[in-house]
Design an enzyme around this catalytic site. Structure first.
Site, PDB file in Angstrom:
ATOM      1  N   LYS A  82      38.718 -27.669 -13.429  1.00 24.41           N
ATOM      2  CA  LYS A  82      37.818 -26.840 -12.615  1.00 24.41           C
ATOM      3  C   LYS A  82      38.265 -26.888 -11.158  1.00 24.41           C
ATOM      4  O   LYS A  82      38.664 -27.953 -10.649  1.00 24.41           O
ATOM      5  CB  LYS A  82      36.386 -27.386 -12.744  1.00 24.41           C
ATOM      6  N   SER A 157      28.157 -23.771 -13.367  1.00 23.26           N
ATOM      7  CA  SER A 157      29.275 -23.287 -12.591  1.00 23.26           C
ATOM      8  C   SER A 157      30.634 -23.498 -13.249  1.00 23.26           C
ATOM      9  O   SER A 157      31.612 -22.866 -12.851  1.00 23.26           O
ATOM     10  CB  SER A 157      29.273 -23.959 -11.215  1.00 23.26           C
ATOM     11  N   SER A 181      26.038 -27.821 -14.839  1.00 27.39           N
ATOM     12  CA  SER A 181      27.238 -26.994 -14.721  1.00 27.39           C
ATOM     13  C   SER A 181      28.310 -27.222 -15.766  1.00 27.39           C
ATOM     14  O   SER A 181      29.238 -26.433 -15.877  1.00 27.39           O
ATOM     15  CB  SER A 181      27.860 -27.167 -13.332  1.00 27.39           C
TER      16      SER A 181
END
Lengths: 487, 493
Positions: A82, A157, A181
């Site tokens: 990420k 996210s 997330s």
């Protein structure tokens, strides 16, 4: 053999050991797949072909020169990271214009531990800007698409990592979870996602959003694949003073006997607004656990409805300070007339997105003189109540089972200009972050649109091993995790 | 005209002499000399994702100071974020201690070397740890930023408003400087910016207990600026109050060129620092046994040492104050006494604080860099005290020792400075001088006794100062008496 990218991580690890495939071949297969489909999915912000192939070659050399040795299971396995985790020399943007072109001079401890074990870094995966969001719609570099239905969001996210795993562009991905997330995008994309206990994995190199809530996690195609990644990343890091010194537990995945297991089902998590198909699938999964011998108890977590307001005071307050460093002085683009303080206003005004600015303002307000006690101070007190809810519940049960999100993946743009309705997406995931406890999201069915449904397990602080063994037993008996989107 | 009492409190920022910075492993370097941004990492430059780790040594140094200042040590103290934007502050917040400082409620006695006895107790409100900021270097059309200083451990020492004059404020800060140097936690080099001061100044009518409106003078970097700015501010406020105008609460700067205080910002635009606990650092727990260990290891502190020097060595307050102001001086002095085998400590003190200090100051040399060893100084004083060399020769020997080092005995020998002690030799020279100056002898005998001093001078010149003046006088008096007797007997015939 089927497509290389259809293998699970552990299957790929076995194939590497058997000499059936090389890391270079696995890596090329992933890179080819990224090239073929990521134009549609947009899971990646940066693809690090050269780095990945170099790491793959190094892994292949290790397999050749040290045959028979017990090598780390991630050796030679291509993964995505990420874009809020620093990888030395690789663009790390947090999905924000304000970090456009920024290449960190160091790697996050979590990344370093995997790279040292031989993992292959394919690239940086999309995220809501500074991990603030539940859909990747807040990424400054464009939304990621749910591989099950490209008109839907992948969640957020960690939407990029979840989409990349679901679309088989990588074997696993690193995510971060501040309010859900990792777990919510895992549920939306039909993959397994682990949120670790606060302090279990070093936050060093995780670009901070809400420091007291941020955790590093991982996403993979099944629970078993997550275990070696967790074990490698976990453990004390002298560079993170909030990382715990407790020993990392051994993860046993040998078909645990569930007859000793007590699972709590919190009534506050089955509320109005919960999509009926989600409730049905989750209740069926709970029944499956009952069928395997687990004891199911209804429990109460009475302060659950306060999690959203508490979270949206604490996280933005911390974020307002964490994001103060983005001023264009040392890194990232600088805008403005070339003087202080005007450049600050223009740089931050132009380069932060709306949601980030909204949360900075919220947090700044919550910490302001005269308001601190009423907002931030009060929120900390209620946070303690939420923690105490869990402490009390875990006296009677080993795990808590509940939905991950009220709905399956929603349409891109569905929440439009209504941030509050988007915030409510996190209602079932925020409490674990506020309490610092681990959570695991895994697929338990599909809705009528063919979109995956996830269930969440939560366990007491540092009891990740309990999550793994119970969820793995479920996956050994079910096949939801083996369905993949056609892409 | 109304009389006012000034009420002054000081905040002192002192950099701690640790090897590495407060929250990272970067070396602490001389930020006035090192190549800019040469001691910087992702932590002290505020790169995204980096985290602070508390430097235990900095905590230890802070505890030393807090204990020496008689503070209570908090079992748990908490680091907080102080939020504001400035290019020298890379994270956009400073990590400091706010609500729960490391130590509180202490005191220090401030010594005025010119006063007979030391005497004023200044209360310390709090002592806490924080990190220093970077530095801006302003060029004509732009500014550059140097983060070498960013993250250097900084101790903030806040006094109660117990100081009543600019002079007391200066003495207080001198005492603190002396203390910090004793504790070996700060170099005391003010020109390198390792100590900085902020003064809160207000006035109240003499005798009143109510506090007046205060102003805060920031960024004072020398003792001179400290006392000058306070003096100026006292005058300024007094003038305002006497003409019936209020003093505005304000933050001021000190304009060195014009020697005036200048408003920096008014209350309306006062910062809201939005302090909150630093989530990246758990609360700091201080172990009681650690505190006791540090307490036990504290050196003898200046005030105690000064009292001991007075009682043990018979020094007056002034001399004791001078000799204990620096730990190194006091150590030198006691080493000299140790090796002196009975020479008067007061005499050694005089030579040290008078002659040797003069040479050191003139050359700008620290006592521990001096070529004069404590043993050499003790030896020199012994030579003078036992009359082996004259005081004048002693000063000459010290000059040589200071320039070249060595032992006083070898210098005396090499320079031929040993006093002529031989009575016969001195008698010979006396007789020679008298016979060479018959006119003066006649005048003396005719009733000008003051001329005996002139003869001493002549004899000393003849011996190039090496004759023991006491013996010269004895021999001269004897010779003159003999001449006088001779004269009397002649005239009586």
């Amino acid at each position: 053999m089927a497509e290389l990218t259809d293998l699970s991580m552990l299957e790929a690890a076995s194939a590497l050991r058997a000499g059936d495939v090389s890391s270079t071949e696995l890596t090329r297969a992933c890179l080819d797949r990224i090239r073929a489909i990521d134009g549609d999915v947009h899971a990646f912000l940066t693809v690090t072909d050269d780095l990945a192939l170099a790491q793959a070659e190094a892994a292949d050399r290790k397999f050749k020169t040290r045959p028979g040795e017990e090598l780390p299971l991630v050796l030679g396995i291509p993964i995505a990271v990420k874009d809020v985790l620093c990888v030395e020399g690789v663009p790390t943007t947090c999905g924000s214009r304000i970090l456009e072109g920024y290449r960190p001079p160091y790697s996050a401890t979590s990344v370093t531990r995997l790279v040292e074990a031989g993992a292959v870094i394919l690239g940086k995966a999309n995220t809501d800007e500074f991990a603030m969001g539940s859909s990747t719609e807040n990424s400054a570099y464009g939304v990621s698409h749910n591989p099950w239905n490209l008109d839907r969001v992948p969640g957020g996210s960690s939407g990029g990592p979840a989409a990349a795993v679901a679309a088989r562009m990588c074997f696993a991905a690193l995510g971060t979870d501040t309010g859900g997330s990792v777990r919510q995008p895992a549920a939306f994309c039909g993959v397994s996602g682990l949120k670790t206990s606060y302090g279990r994995i070093s936050r060093y190199g995780l670009i901070a959003y809400g420091s007291s809530l941020d955790t590093v996690g991982a996403l993979a195609r099944n629970i078993a694949d997550l275990a070696p990644i967790f074990s490698l990343m976990a453990g004390h890091d002298p560079l993170d003073s909030t990382s715990v010194t407790d020993p990392v537990p051994e993860i046993r995945l040998n078909g645990a006997d569930l007859r000793e297991l007590r699972i709590g089902v919190p009534k506050e998590y089955f509320i109005e607004g919960l999509q009926p198909e989600v409730e049905t699938a989750v209740r069926e999964a709970i029944d499956a656990f009952r069928g395997m011998g687990a004891e199911i108890r209804e429990i109460s977590l009475p302060h659950t409805d306060l999690a959203v307001p508490v979270y949206y005071l604490i996280a933005p307050a911390e974020a307002s300070a964490n994001l103060a460093r983005y001023d264009g002085v040392r890194y990232g683009p600088r805008r403005g007339p070339g003087k202080y303080p005007d450049d600050y206003f223009v740089t931050r005004g132009e380069l932060f997105g709306d949601e980030v600015k909204r949360r900075i303002m919220l947090g700044t307000y919550a910490l302001s003189a005269g308001y601190y006690d009423a907002y931030y101070g009060q929120a900390q007190k209620v946070r303690t109540l939420i923690k105490q809810d869990f402490d009390a519940a875990f006296k009677d049960v080993d795990l808590i089972a509940c939905p991950v999100a009220p709905t399956t993946a929603f349409g891109i743009g569905a929440h439009g200009d209504d941030p509050l309705s988007m915030y409510l997406e996190d209602v079932f995931t925020l409490p674990a972050n506020l309490a610092g406890i681990p959570g695991l999201s895994f697929p338990v069915g599909f809705d009528s649109d063919g979109l995956p449904i996830g269930m969440q397990f939560m366990a007491p602080h540092l009891k990740e091993a309990q999550l793994f063994s119970a969820a793995h037993t479920y996956q050994s008996a079910t096949s939801w995790h083996t369905s993949w989107p056609e892409l | 005209m109304t009389d006012f009492d000034p009420v002054i409190g000081l905040e002192v920022h002192a950099e701690l002499l640790t090897r590495s910075k407060m929250f990272c492993g970067c070396a602490v370097v001389d930020s006035t000399a090192a190549e800019p941004n040469s001691s910087v990492c992702e932590i002290c430059s505020g790169m995204p994702g980096s985290l602070p780790v508390i430097n235990q040594r900095a905590v230890e140094y802070a505890l030393r100071v807090a204990l020496a200042l008689n503070c209570s040590i908090a079992e748990t103290s908490v680091f907080a974020r102080k939020n504001y934007f400035y290019p020298d502050l890379p994270k956009g917040f400073q990590i400091t201690q706010y609500e729960f400082p490391l130590a509180t409620d202490g005191w220090i006695e401030i010594d005025d070397p010119s006063a007979p006895v030391s005497s004023k107790r200044v209360r310390i409100r709090r002592v806490h740890l924080e990190e220093d900021t970077g530095k801006l270097v302003h060029r004509e059309r732009h500014s550059l930023v140097d983060y070498n200083r960013s993250g250097v451990p900084l101790l903030e020492i806040v006094s109660e408003p117990d100081l009543g004059s600019a002079d007391q404020a200066r003495l207080y800060s001198l005492s603190l400087r002396s203390l910090l140097r004793y504790l070996e936690v700060n170099s005391g080099d003010l020109e390198k910016g390792v100590m900085r001061f902020e003064a809160n100044v207000s006035l109240r009518p003499a005798g009143s207990v109510e506090l007046g409106t205060r102003t805060e003078i920031k960024n004072l970097n020398s003792f001179r600026a400290l006392s000058r700015s306070i003096e100026y501010e006292i005058d300024r406020q007094a003038t305002l109050l006497r003409s019936g105008k209020p003093v505005a609460q304000d933050t001021l700067g000190w304009n060195e060129e014009q020697q005036i205080t200048v408003s920096q910002r008014s209350k309306e635009e006062a910062h809201d620092y939005r302090y909150f606990p630093e989530p990246d650092l758990p609360p700091l727990h201080i172990d009681e046994t650690w505190v006791e260990q540090i307490r036990a290891d504290l050196p003898e502190l200046p005030a105690v040492k000064r009292a001991r020097f007075m009682s043990e060595y018979g020094l007056n307050a002034y001399a004791a104050g001078v000799l204990t102001a620096e730990r190194s001086t006091a150590a030198f002095y006691e080493a000299a006494i140790e090796s002196s085998q009975g020479t008067s400590p007061v005499k050694i003190a005089n030579w040290l604080s008078g002659d040797l200090f003069g040479l050191l100051n003139e050359a700008g040399v620290e006592i521990d860099q001096s070529k004069v060893t404590s043993e050499a100084l003790a030896g020199l004083v012994a030579l003078v005290e036992t009359g082996q060399i004259s005081a004048a020769s002693g000063k000459a020997v010290l000059d040589v020792l200071f320039a070249e080092g060595g032992s006083p005995e070898s210098v005396v020998e090499k320079e031929g400075l040993a006093q002529v002690q031989d009575q016969a030799a001195i008698r010979l020279i006396v007789e020679q001088v008298l016979s060479n100056n018959p006119d003066q002898v006649s005048e003396y005998l005719a009733g000008k006794p003051a001329l005996s001093e002139w003869f001493v001078g002549q004899i000393m010149r003849e011996t190039r100062g090496k004759a023991d003046p006491a013996r010269v006088r004895t021999e001269l008096d004897a010779a003159l008496l003999a001449l006088n007797d001779q004269e009397q007997s002649q005239s009586g015939r």
